[in-house]
Write an enzyme that holds these catalytic residues in place. Structure first.
Site, PDB file in Angstrom:
ATOM      1  N   HIS A 270       0.859  -1.332   0.178  1.00 52.38           N
ATOM      2  CA  HIS A 270      -0.031   0.118   0.046  1.00 52.38           C
ATOM      3  C   HIS A 270       0.839   1.165   0.036  1.00 52.38           C
ATOM      4  O   HIS A 270       2.079   1.329   0.482  1.00 52.38           O
ATOM      5  CB  HIS A 270      -0.961   0.033   1.284  1.00 52.38           C
ATOM      6  CG  HIS A 270      -2.046   0.989   1.178  1.00 52.38           C
ATOM      7  ND1 HIS A 270      -1.825   2.380   1.405  1.00 52.38           N
ATOM      8  CD2 HIS A 270      -3.258   0.892   0.613  1.00 52.38           C
ATOM      9  CE1 HIS A 270      -3.055   2.673   1.190  1.00 52.38           C
ATOM     10  NE2 HIS A 270      -4.090   2.001   0.880  1.00 52.38           N
ATOM     11  N   ASP A 328      -7.968  -5.267  -0.633  1.00 51.60           N
ATOM     12  CA  ASP A 328      -8.337  -6.064  -1.693  1.00 51.60           C
ATOM     13  C   ASP A 328      -8.181  -7.485  -1.653  1.00 51.60           C
ATOM     14  O   ASP A 328      -8.483  -8.366  -2.589  1.00 51.60           O
ATOM     15  CB  ASP A 328      -7.795  -5.390  -3.140  1.00 51.60           C
ATOM     16  CG  ASP A 328      -8.458  -3.966  -3.432  1.00 51.60           C
ATOM     17  OD1 ASP A 328      -7.444  -3.133  -3.315  1.00 51.60           O
ATOM     18  OD2 ASP A 328      -9.460  -3.980  -3.419  1.00 51.60           O
TER      19      ASP A 328
HETATM   20  C1  SDX Z   1      -5.955   0.197  -3.052  1.00 52.31           C
HETATM   21  O1  SDX Z   1      -4.199   4.845  -2.009  1.00 52.31           O
HETATM   22  C2  SDX Z   1      -5.442   3.916  -1.490  1.00 52.31           C
HETATM   23  O2  SDX Z   1      -5.762   4.492  -0.487  1.00 52.31           O
HETATM   24  C3  SDX Z   1      -5.739   2.851  -2.205  1.00 52.31           C
HETATM   25  C4  SDX Z   1      -6.792   1.940  -1.537  1.00 52.31           C
HETATM   26  C5  SDX Z   1      -7.978   2.658  -1.133  1.00 52.31           C
HETATM   27  O3  SDX Z   1      -8.995   2.386  -0.469  1.00 52.31           O
HETATM   28  O4  SDX Z   1      -8.463   3.814  -2.060  1.00 52.31           O
HETATM   29  O5  SDX Z   1      -6.210   1.471  -0.311  1.00 52.31           O
HETATM   30  C6  SDX Z   1      -7.164   0.812  -2.589  1.00 52.31           C
HETATM   31  O6  SDX Z   1      -5.750   0.570  -4.180  1.00 52.31           O
HETATM   32  C7  SDX Z   1      -5.296  -0.872  -2.321  1.00 52.31           C
HETATM   33  C8  SDX Z   1      -3.894  -1.118  -3.192  1.00 52.31           C
HETATM   34  C9  SDX Z   1      -4.441  -2.304  -4.221  1.00 52.31           C
HETATM   35  N1  SDX Z   1      -3.537  -2.600  -5.203  1.00 52.31           N
HETATM   36  C10 SDX Z   1      -2.850  -3.614  -5.258  1.00 52.31           C
HETATM   37  O7  SDX Z   1      -3.098  -4.787  -4.350  1.00 52.31           O
HETATM   38  C11 SDX Z   1      -1.676  -3.955  -6.403  1.00 52.31           C
HETATM   39  C12 SDX Z   1      -0.629  -4.624  -5.786  1.00 52.31           C
HETATM   40  N2  SDX Z   1       0.080  -3.578  -4.755  1.00 52.31           N
HETATM   41  C13 SDX Z   1       1.005  -3.080  -5.504  1.00 52.31           C
HETATM   42  O8  SDX Z   1       0.835  -2.662  -7.015  1.00 52.31           O
HETATM   43  C14 SDX Z   1       1.468  -1.765  -4.750  1.00 52.31           C
HETATM   44  O9  SDX Z   1       1.726  -2.322  -3.308  1.00 52.31           O
HETATM   45  C15 SDX Z   1       0.912  -0.437  -4.502  1.00 52.31           C
HETATM   46  C16 SDX Z   1       0.691  -0.033  -5.900  1.00 52.31           C
HETATM   47  C17 SDX Z   1      -0.544  -0.427  -3.863  1.00 52.31           C
HETATM   48  C18 SDX Z   1       1.754   0.266  -4.022  1.00 52.31           C
HETATM   49  O10 SDX Z   1       3.115   0.555  -4.602  1.00 52.31           O
HETATM   50  P1  SDX Z   1       4.320   1.162  -4.422  1.00 52.31           P
HETATM   51  O11 SDX Z   1       3.971   2.645  -4.278  1.00 52.31           O
HETATM   52  O12 SDX Z   1       5.510   0.893  -5.330  1.00 52.31           O
HETATM   53  O13 SDX Z   1       4.626   0.618  -3.087  1.00 52.31           O
HETATM   54  P2  SDX Z   1       5.944   0.629  -2.108  1.00 52.31           P
HETATM   55  O14 SDX Z   1       6.613   1.970  -2.525  1.00 52.31           O
HETATM   56  O15 SDX Z   1       5.458   0.537  -0.723  1.00 52.31           O
HETATM   57  O16 SDX Z   1       7.009  -0.501  -2.605  1.00 52.31           O
HETATM   58  C19 SDX Z   1       8.039  -0.565  -1.994  1.00 52.31           C
HETATM   59  C20 SDX Z   1       8.608  -2.005  -2.673  1.00 52.31           C
HETATM   60  C21 SDX Z   1       9.111  -1.756  -4.039  1.00 52.31           C
HETATM   61  O17 SDX Z   1      10.211  -2.557  -4.122  1.00 52.31           O
HETATM   62  P3  SDX Z   1      11.560  -1.755  -4.011  1.00 52.31           P
HETATM   63  O18 SDX Z   1      11.538  -0.935  -5.215  1.00 52.31           O
HETATM   64  O19 SDX Z   1      11.752  -1.483  -2.687  1.00 52.31           O
HETATM   65  O20 SDX Z   1      12.584  -3.021  -4.368  1.00 52.31           O
HETATM   66  O21 SDX Z   1       7.769  -3.034  -2.439  1.00 52.31           O
HETATM   67  C22 SDX Z   1       7.388  -3.539  -3.705  1.00 52.31           C
HETATM   68  C23 SDX Z   1       7.874  -2.439  -4.739  1.00 52.31           C
HETATM   69  O22 SDX Z   1       8.384  -3.000  -5.969  1.00 52.31           O
HETATM   70  N3  SDX Z   1       6.111  -3.890  -3.797  1.00 52.31           N
HETATM   71  C24 SDX Z   1       5.761  -5.134  -4.143  1.00 52.31           C
HETATM   72  C25 SDX Z   1       4.190  -5.115  -4.025  1.00 52.31           C
HETATM   73  N4  SDX Z   1       3.949  -3.944  -3.666  1.00 52.31           N
HETATM   74  C26 SDX Z   1       5.227  -3.141  -3.633  1.00 52.31           C
HETATM   75  N5  SDX Z   1       6.171  -6.211  -4.689  1.00 52.31           N
HETATM   76  C27 SDX Z   1       5.559  -7.266  -5.022  1.00 52.31           C
HETATM   77  N6  SDX Z   1       4.041  -7.446  -4.672  1.00 52.31           N
HETATM   78  C28 SDX Z   1       3.756  -6.223  -4.424  1.00 52.31           C
HETATM   79  N7  SDX Z   1       2.387  -6.102  -4.144  1.00 52.31           N
END
Ligand code: SDX
Length: 394
Positions: A270, A328
């Protein structure tokens, strides 16, 4: 100092807006709506009451609640001509494409919502949008399965009406299951608002120009559809189905860690929560309750989800990055148990989030210092240079 919470000055200078609607503490996994913890609202309140709270800032009295419920109920029908919009879509169109299109089209039916300076018109637009979203959503489902559209009933609650709109058919009576109703109502509460997420910020930016609120909500629906945002609930179900059986989980976890593979663990991580998403906690419990009360004892997707959660939470990669299940991760399993098709999962998210979108739109419009949104950019392009005629270009 913002009255109740202290923010780091570095944060306040980057904040895009002020709001009194929702507070999130990502590190502590706290989510408050107008000060009330989401856990309490999810178990003690109901969705119409949470809509009132988001819109008005306080829980309604018994009389206010009755009036608000009546206002919403008497706006659940849509203009009969709206049904013609559906016939322009392919039968296999994604329901989010249909919902986005018909919601925008509603702006052509309610010209009185264009004068957003009138508080009465703003309130009517808010009631109309909250009331009509389940009707529009269910019509998208009925159109996709070739069944006749169903009219809302004023003797039903918001959640009862949604199930009626989705699953009633003229040929036989439809019995509304109270377990499913309670689950739908709780899921709507958990998805109602979430501060400045991508879709709420989209609605604010669109609304800041004074655009018709129906068109602004259509913009929010478009943003929510993305798999990184609201589309994740559909993507989680597809991922769990793709994993197929618990023994394949390690392979998928490795793929999620593998940066050259775009695959991510859907339903994990998130932008704000670096702890458990409190909504996921409630949904996890609701998932077990609903499956138990429906007598569903072996749901392989739930077994895979539970095992995936267990393994991921013990994995260094996820621990280091503070990746926890988000809202989700469990919702799709509940939707599937209720009989909602996967393509409709994000549509249900949109129904619920309409309450938050319209509450934030109204808050922004009513703020005395509202200005049209104009996000600042850092220019990293080429310095000024002179035009090169075509015959002198290589
Ligand atoms: C919602 O914003 C909100 O409030 C949204 C929401 C709402 O109610 O409106 O809460 C609803 O959208 C929830 C999120 C739903 N999306 C997903 O579940 C899709 C999978 N999640 C990812 O796409 C991701 O976690 C995000 C988009 C939600 C956040 O992405 P970020 O900003 O890149 O996350 P981060 O900065 O915390 O990531 C840190 C690290 C990164 O790796 P490094 O570059 O440090 O090596 O964690 C990795 C990311 O690549 N990472 C993941 C991951 N999520 C983050 N790696 C694997 N699987 C994942 N799901």
């Amino acid at each position: 100092e913002t009255g109740y919470f202290t923010y780091d000055p570095a944060f306040t200078s980057t904040a895009s807006c002020e709001s009194q609607i929702t507070y999130i503490d990502g590190d502590k996994g706290v989510l408050l709506h107008r000060g009330y913890p989401i856990e309490q609202l999810a178990t003690d309140s109901d969705f119409p009451e949470v809509c009132y709270l988001l819109l008005h800032g306080e829980l309604p009295s018994a009389e206010e609640k009755e009036q608000f419920t009546r206002d919403i109920t008497y706006h659940t029908m849509v203009h009969e001509q709206v049904s013609t919009f559906y016939r322009g879509f392919r039968r296999d169109a994604h329901p989010m494409a249909i919902l986005c299109g018909v919601t925008g089209a509603l702006s052509s039916f309610y010209h009185d919502s264009t004068d957003i300076t009138d508080p009465v018109q703003r309130m009517i637009a808010s009631h109309r949008l909250i009331a009509k979203m389940p009707t529009l959503a269910a019509m998208a489902y009925k159109y996709s399965v070739g069944q006749p559209f169903v009219y809302p009933r004023n003797d039903l609650s918001y959640a009862q009406n949604f199930l009626h709109l989705m699953f009633s058919v003229p040929a036989e009576p439809y019995t509304i299951n109270p377990v499913l109703c309670r689950a739908i109502d709780r899921i709507f509460i958990l998805h109602a608002d979430h501060e400045q997420n991508a879709s709420s910020s989209t609605v604010r930016l669109a609304g800041s120009s004074g655009a018709n609120p129906f068109a602004c909500i259509a913009a929010g629906i478009a943003s929510l559809w993305g798999p990184a945002h609201g589309g994740a609930n559909e993507a989680v179900l597809k991922m769990l189905t793709q994993i197929g059986r618990p023994e394949r989980i390690p392979e998928f976890i490795e793929r999620a860690k593998n940066k050259d593979d775009p695959f991510r663990l859907m339903g994990f991580g998130h932008r704000v929560y670096k702890n458990f998403d409190p909504r996921a906690q409630v949904l996890r419990k609701t998932c077990h309750e609903v499956l138990g009360e429906l007598g569903i004892t072996n749901e392989p997707l739930l077994d895979i989800a539970m095992e995936l959660e267990r393994i991921a939470l013990e994995d260094e990669y996820f621990i280091e990055r503070k990746l926890y299940p988000n809202v989700d991760f469990y919702s799709g399993i509940i939707f599937k148990a209720i009989g909602i098709p996967v393509s409709m999962f994000t549509v249900l998210f949109a129904i619920a989030r309409t309450a938050g979108w319209i509450a934030q739109w109204k808050e922004m419009i009513e703020s005395p210092d509202m200005k049209i949104g104009r996000p600042r950019q850092l220019y990293t392009g080429r310095p000024q240079r002179d035009y090169v005629p075509l015959d002198r270009r290589n």
